[in-house]
Every structure is written in structure tokens, then in C-alpha cells.
Write an enzyme that holds these catalytic residues in place. Structure first.
Site, mmCIF file in Angstrom:
data_model
loop_
_atom_site.group_PDB
_atom_site.id
_atom_site.type_symbol
_atom_site.label_atom_id
_atom_site.label_comp_id
_atom_site.label_asym_id
_atom_site.label_seq_id
_atom_site.Cartn_x
_atom_site.Cartn_y
_atom_site.Cartn_z
ATOM 1 N N GLU A 23 45.735 31.489 39.694
ATOM 2 C CA GLU A 23 45.252 30.451 40.603
ATOM 3 C C GLU A 23 44.047 29.753 40.001
ATOM 4 O OE1 GLU A 23 45.848 32.969 44.755
ATOM 5 O OE2 GLU A 23 43.861 32.602 43.975
ATOM 6 N N HIS A 38 42.314 34.805 39.770
ATOM 7 C CA HIS A 38 41.754 33.474 40.042
ATOM 8 C C HIS A 38 40.524 33.295 39.145
ATOM 9 C CE1 HIS A 38 40.962 30.338 43.435
ATOM 10 N NE2 HIS A 38 40.416 29.941 42.311
ATOM 11 N N HIS A 84 44.949 34.159 51.973
ATOM 12 C CA HIS A 84 43.527 34.076 52.352
ATOM 13 C C HIS A 84 43.286 34.781 53.672
ATOM 14 C CE1 HIS A 84 39.474 32.837 51.582
ATOM 15 N NE2 HIS A 84 39.900 32.287 50.466
ATOM 16 N N ASP A 85 42.496 35.830 53.606
ATOM 17 C CA ASP A 85 42.104 36.592 54.797
ATOM 18 C C ASP A 85 43.262 37.304 55.495
ATOM 19 O OD1 ASP A 85 39.288 36.035 54.644
ATOM 20 O OD2 ASP A 85 39.756 34.013 55.273
ATOM 21 N N ASN A 129 45.779 40.402 44.540
ATOM 22 C CA ASN A 129 44.736 39.656 43.826
ATOM 23 C C ASN A 129 43.654 40.656 43.382
ATOM 24 O OD1 ASN A 129 42.256 38.281 43.362
ATOM 25 N ND2 ASN A 129 43.012 36.491 44.462
ATOM 26 N N GLY A 151 43.763 39.813 48.408
ATOM 27 C CA GLY A 151 42.746 40.450 47.584
ATOM 28 C C GLY A 151 41.700 41.178 48.391
ATOM 29 N N ARG A 192 27.983 45.656 37.027
ATOM 30 C CA ARG A 192 27.278 46.624 36.198
ATOM 31 C C ARG A 192 27.452 46.396 34.697
ATOM 32 N NH1 ARG A 192 25.306 51.877 37.707
ATOM 33 N NH2 ARG A 192 23.970 51.328 39.446
HETATM 34 N N1 PXP Z 1 44.935 32.378 47.786
HETATM 35 C C1 PXP Z 1 43.951 31.649 47.221
HETATM 36 C C2 PXP Z 1 44.249 30.273 46.761
HETATM 37 C C3 PXP Z 1 42.664 32.204 47.047
HETATM 38 O O1 PXP Z 1 41.694 31.469 46.475
HETATM 39 C C4 PXP Z 1 42.418 33.524 47.461
HETATM 40 C C5 PXP Z 1 41.070 34.132 47.256
HETATM 41 O O2 PXP Z 1 40.711 34.088 45.907
HETATM 42 C C6 PXP Z 1 43.488 34.239 48.049
HETATM 43 C C7 PXP Z 1 44.721 33.640 48.204
HETATM 44 C C8 PXP Z 1 43.314 35.642 48.510
HETATM 45 O O3 PXP Z 1 42.443 35.681 49.621
HETATM 46 P P1 PXP Z 1 41.818 37.043 50.088
HETATM 47 O O4 PXP Z 1 40.953 37.548 48.985
HETATM 48 O O5 PXP Z 1 41.064 36.697 51.330
HETATM 49 O O6 PXP Z 1 42.975 37.984 50.373
#
Ligand code: PXP
Length: 241
Positions: free
Chosen positions: A71, A44, A192-193, A8, A215, A19
Site C-alpha cells: 500500500e 505500507h 482500517h480499524d 498488515n 493491522g 529500539r
Molecule cells: N488499509 C489501508 C489503506 C491502511 O492505510 C491501513 C493502515 O495502514 C489499513 C488498511 C489497516 O488498518 P488497521 O491498521 O487499522 O487495521
């Protein structure tokens, strides 16, 4: 099955936007991520374009050859139009509010089933694979299967949060969720995380995991290890657990 790593790149755009100008170059970053071994690129776009911009998404689409995953919340007409125009390999539907810092919950697929069915149909008809962001809850995943989506993306924040205190307890709901998804004929993504500490155990325990999108931690790690090394390190964590 080899789990795909989709990087991501929103954080790279956030750094650029802080910036103005074009440093770091988001387009080049997308090209380089795939050159360094990413199996896909995730973006996203949010309605205020504070991270990735709609114009970035259009440009990236023309140049990457790995899987492109967009996303976002389909309640935004602008988002739906963008996805139908770009036709990525996958769209991941996320129920985030416009000003939300980051995604913090999955869909209520029971309450929103009809809406999600309609949206899945719109994207499927355009030849785009659909994934729905969900919490690891059996009834939610069973209801997701009735929307016509191809996959779910498991929201892994609670796993990541509890990983260091009790990883067996932290993963339990995800193992069950993956079994439910497989029984219902759904493919499984997650995100996520996720990070270098918790990724390997997740990939080992969650059977049928097709793709992770990462990401924040990956881009943060790249400050220390460099982007190329970091992507390779995440790939190793996925494969050698
Ligand atoms: N999946 C979804 C639906 C998300 O919104 C995000 C963050 O934008 C991620 C995955 C990736 O999460 P992270 O940035 O914590 O790796």
C-alpha cells in the site's frame, strides 16, 4: 466466496524501529503470519520509513508464498519504483500525506481520475493487480471504475467508529458501495480499524468482499492471545458470522 485475511505487519516493524536492532524480526513475522493461516501479507511503506522499511519490503517479497499487498501513495516516485521492482500480487493506492499518522480518507476519484487511470495503467502493465482506497460513496466508486483499477479498498474507519452505537446504520453505506462496485465490475477489499468485534458483521453484510487487510487491532490482540491464536480468531470471525 472466501474472504482473504491479509495481515498488515507495519506495527511489528514500528515496534522493532523503536529500539533499533531486529527484535521483533519482521521477516520472521511475515513467514509466521502465513504459517499461522494468513492468506496474505500487507505492508505500507511510508517515505520516511518510520514503519516498514523499503529493504523489509524487498526481503519479504522473496520469502512469502501468500499474496503480497503493498500500500502507499504513488505520488512518491520511490514508492512506484519499489512496487515495479518487487511486483507484488497487488498494489493498493492510498492518498496519504508523507507525515500522516495513518490513512484517513479515500481518493477523490472524480477529481483525480486521469491521474489514477495513468497510475493504474503503469501497474497493470507490470502484471500487478490494482486496488484504490475509497470512501463508501456511490459517485466515487463509479468514477473509480473508469480508472481501470481492478478493485477498490473500502475505507472502514466510519463503520468501525459507529459499529457499537448502531451497526445497521454503520454498515448501510458499505452495503450500497459494494453493490455499486459489483455492478461496475470492481472487486472489493476493505480495511482500517477492523477488529474481532466488528469484522464478522462486516463480512456477513458486504457481499463480494474479497479481502480485508488488518493491522493495528490484530497485532494488539496478539499481545494477549499470541499471533497464531489471533490469526485463527480473525479467520473464524471472517468465516463463522
Ligand atoms: N488499509 C489501508 C489503506 C491502511 O492505510 C491501513 C493502515 O495502514 C489499513 C488498511 C489497516 O488498518 P488497521 O491498521 O487499522 O487495521
Amino acid at each position: 466466496m472466501q474472504t482473504k485475511l491479509s495481515v498488515n505487519i507495519n506495527k511489528i516493524a514500528t515496534l522493532r524501529n523503536s529500539r533499533g536492532g531486529s527484535r521483533p524480526n519482521v521477516l520472521q513475522a511475515a513467514i509466521d503470519c502465513q504459517r499461522f493461516g494468513a492468506d496474505g501479507i500487507t505492508v505500507h511503506p511510508r517515505p520516511d520509513e518510520r514503519h516498514i522499511r523499503y529493504s523489509d519490503v524487498r526481503e519479504i517479497n522473496g520469502i512469502i508464498t501468500t499474496e503480497f499487498n503493498i500500500e502507499g501513495n504513488p505520488r512518491e516516485d520511490k514508492f512506484v519504483q519499489l512496487v515495479l521492482e518487487v511486483k507484488p500480487a497487488q498494489v493498493t493506492l492510498v492518498p496519504d500525506d508523507p507525515g500522516q499518522l495513518t490513512s484517513n480518507h479515500g481518493w477523490d476519484t472524480i477529481r483525480e481520475q486521469r491521474y489514477l487511470r495513468d497510475m493504474s495503467e503503469v501497474f497493470s502493465k507490470a502484471g500487478i493487480r490494482v486496488s484504490i482506497f475509497t470512501d463508501p460513496v456511490t459517485s466515487i466508486i463509479e468514477a473509480a471504475a473508469d480508472t481501470g483499477t481492478n478493485r477498490i479498498e473500502l475505507y472502514t474507519e466510519s463503520y468501525a467508529q459507529h459499529y457499537h452505537t448502531n451497526r445497521e446504520a454503520a454498515i448501510a453505506n458499505y452495503v450500497t458501495a459494494a453493490q455499486t462496485a459489483t455492478r461496475c465490475g470492481l472487486g472489493i477489499n476493505a480495511g482500517h480499524d477492523l477488529d474481532l468485534d466488528n469484522l464478522g458483521y462486516f463480512a456477513r453484510m458486504v457481499h463480494g468482499l474479497e479481502e480485508v487487510s488488518i493491522g493495528h487491532a490484530l497485532i494488539a490482540d496478539a499481545l494477549y492471545y499470541g499471533l497464531e491464536n489471533t490469526i485463527q480468531m480473525y479467520q473464524r470471525a471472517l468465516r463463522n458470522h
